[in-house]
Design a protein around this motif. Structure first.
Motif, PDB file in Angstrom:
ATOM      1  N   LYS A  80       6.625  71.099   0.573  1.00  0.00           N
ATOM      2  CA  LYS A  80       5.895  72.043   1.424  1.00  0.00           C
ATOM      3  C   LYS A  80       6.206  73.488   1.037  1.00  0.00           C
ATOM      4  O   LYS A  80       5.304  74.326   0.941  1.00  0.00           O
ATOM      5  CB  LYS A  80       6.264  71.807   2.889  1.00  0.00           C
ATOM      6  CG  LYS A  80       5.512  72.680   3.858  1.00  0.00           C
ATOM      7  CD  LYS A  80       5.877  72.335   5.284  1.00  0.00           C
ATOM      8  CE  LYS A  80       5.104  73.138   6.298  1.00  0.00           C
ATOM      9  NZ  LYS A  80       5.415  72.730   7.671  1.00  0.00           N
ATOM     10  N   ARG A 122       4.518  74.309  -2.266  1.00  0.00           N
ATOM     11  CA  ARG A 122       3.072  74.410  -2.062  1.00  0.00           C
ATOM     12  C   ARG A 122       2.721  75.772  -1.478  1.00  0.00           C
ATOM     13  O   ARG A 122       1.782  76.434  -1.918  1.00  0.00           O
ATOM     14  CB  ARG A 122       2.595  73.286  -1.132  1.00  0.00           C
ATOM     15  CG  ARG A 122       1.118  73.370  -0.802  1.00  0.00           C
ATOM     16  CD  ARG A 122       0.662  72.254   0.100  1.00  0.00           C
ATOM     17  NE  ARG A 122       1.318  72.223   1.405  1.00  0.00           N
ATOM     18  CZ  ARG A 122       1.037  73.020   2.422  1.00  0.00           C
ATOM     19  NH1 ARG A 122       0.114  73.959   2.297  1.00  0.00           N
ATOM     20  NH2 ARG A 122       1.672  72.900   3.573  1.00  0.00           N
ATOM     21  N   GLN A 142      -2.936  72.024   1.802  1.00  0.00           N
ATOM     22  CA  GLN A 142      -2.668  70.596   1.701  1.00  0.00           C
ATOM     23  C   GLN A 142      -3.862  69.837   1.122  1.00  0.00           C
ATOM     24  O   GLN A 142      -3.671  69.018   0.215  1.00  0.00           O
ATOM     25  CB  GLN A 142      -2.258  70.020   3.054  1.00  0.00           C
ATOM     26  CG  GLN A 142      -0.848  70.391   3.457  1.00  0.00           C
ATOM     27  CD  GLN A 142      -0.477  69.839   4.816  1.00  0.00           C
ATOM     28  OE1 GLN A 142      -1.300  69.768   5.727  1.00  0.00           O
ATOM     29  NE2 GLN A 142       0.773  69.458   4.970  1.00  0.00           N
ATOM     30  N   LEU A 179       0.061  63.072   1.767  1.00  0.00           N
ATOM     31  CA  LEU A 179       0.712  64.378   1.669  1.00  0.00           C
ATOM     32  C   LEU A 179       1.201  64.849   3.030  1.00  0.00           C
ATOM     33  O   LEU A 179       2.318  65.361   3.150  1.00  0.00           O
ATOM     34  CB  LEU A 179      -0.224  65.412   1.045  1.00  0.00           C
ATOM     35  CG  LEU A 179       0.364  66.802   0.841  1.00  0.00           C
ATOM     36  CD1 LEU A 179       1.629  66.760  -0.016  1.00  0.00           C
ATOM     37  CD2 LEU A 179      -0.669  67.730   0.239  1.00  0.00           C
ATOM     38  N   TYR A 180       0.378  64.688   4.079  1.00  0.00           N
ATOM     39  CA  TYR A 180       0.797  65.059   5.434  1.00  0.00           C
ATOM     40  C   TYR A 180       2.109  64.363   5.789  1.00  0.00           C
ATOM     41  O   TYR A 180       3.061  64.993   6.244  1.00  0.00           O
ATOM     42  CB  TYR A 180      -0.250  64.632   6.474  1.00  0.00           C
ATOM     43  CG  TYR A 180      -1.484  65.483   6.583  1.00  0.00           C
ATOM     44  CD1 TYR A 180      -1.495  66.837   6.251  1.00  0.00           C
ATOM     45  CD2 TYR A 180      -2.666  64.929   7.052  1.00  0.00           C
ATOM     46  CE1 TYR A 180      -2.647  67.599   6.378  1.00  0.00           C
ATOM     47  CE2 TYR A 180      -3.825  65.682   7.177  1.00  0.00           C
ATOM     48  CZ  TYR A 180      -3.805  67.014   6.838  1.00  0.00           C
ATOM     49  OH  TYR A 180      -4.940  67.778   6.963  1.00  0.00           O
ATOM     50  N   GLU A 204       5.175  65.605   3.652  1.00  0.00           N
ATOM     51  CA  GLU A 204       5.692  66.915   4.037  1.00  0.00           C
ATOM     52  C   GLU A 204       6.438  66.865   5.373  1.00  0.00           C
ATOM     53  O   GLU A 204       7.295  67.696   5.628  1.00  0.00           O
ATOM     54  CB  GLU A 204       4.568  67.950   4.093  1.00  0.00           C
ATOM     55  CG  GLU A 204       4.106  68.386   2.726  1.00  0.00           C
ATOM     56  CD  GLU A 204       3.234  69.627   2.758  1.00  0.00           C
ATOM     57  OE1 GLU A 204       2.981  70.183   3.846  1.00  0.00           O
ATOM     58  OE2 GLU A 204       2.798  70.051   1.671  1.00  0.00           O
TER      59      GLU A 204
END
Length: 69
Positions: free
Chosen positions: A11, A14, A21, A35-36, A39
């Motif tokens: 995170k 990024r 995202q 990905l959610y 992270e």
């Protein structure tokens, strides 16, 4: 590295790169849901997923094995 620490690292990187995202998930070829969860430290991602993300974000995977006493 624990799942929470891995998620925080991804995170943070990024955000440093200014990538959303949805865009990162698309670039890495992974689902947005994956990905959610990653992270948030709520998943145990495969090495393939970690490798895809690291390539897109210019990161390197390092495996360290240490002896516990």
């Amino acid at each position: 590295m624990l799942s929470v620490q891995l998620g925080e690292t991804i995170k943070s990187r990024r955000k440093e790169l200014g990538i959303t995202q949805p865009h990162l998930a698309e670039l890495a070829g992974i689902s947005l849901n994956t990905l959610y969860k990653l992270e948030r430290g709520q998943s145990n991602p495969s090495l393939e997923v970690i490798n895809k993300l690291s390539e897109v974000m210019g990161m390197e995977i390092k495996l360290e094995v240490v002896k516990k006493y």
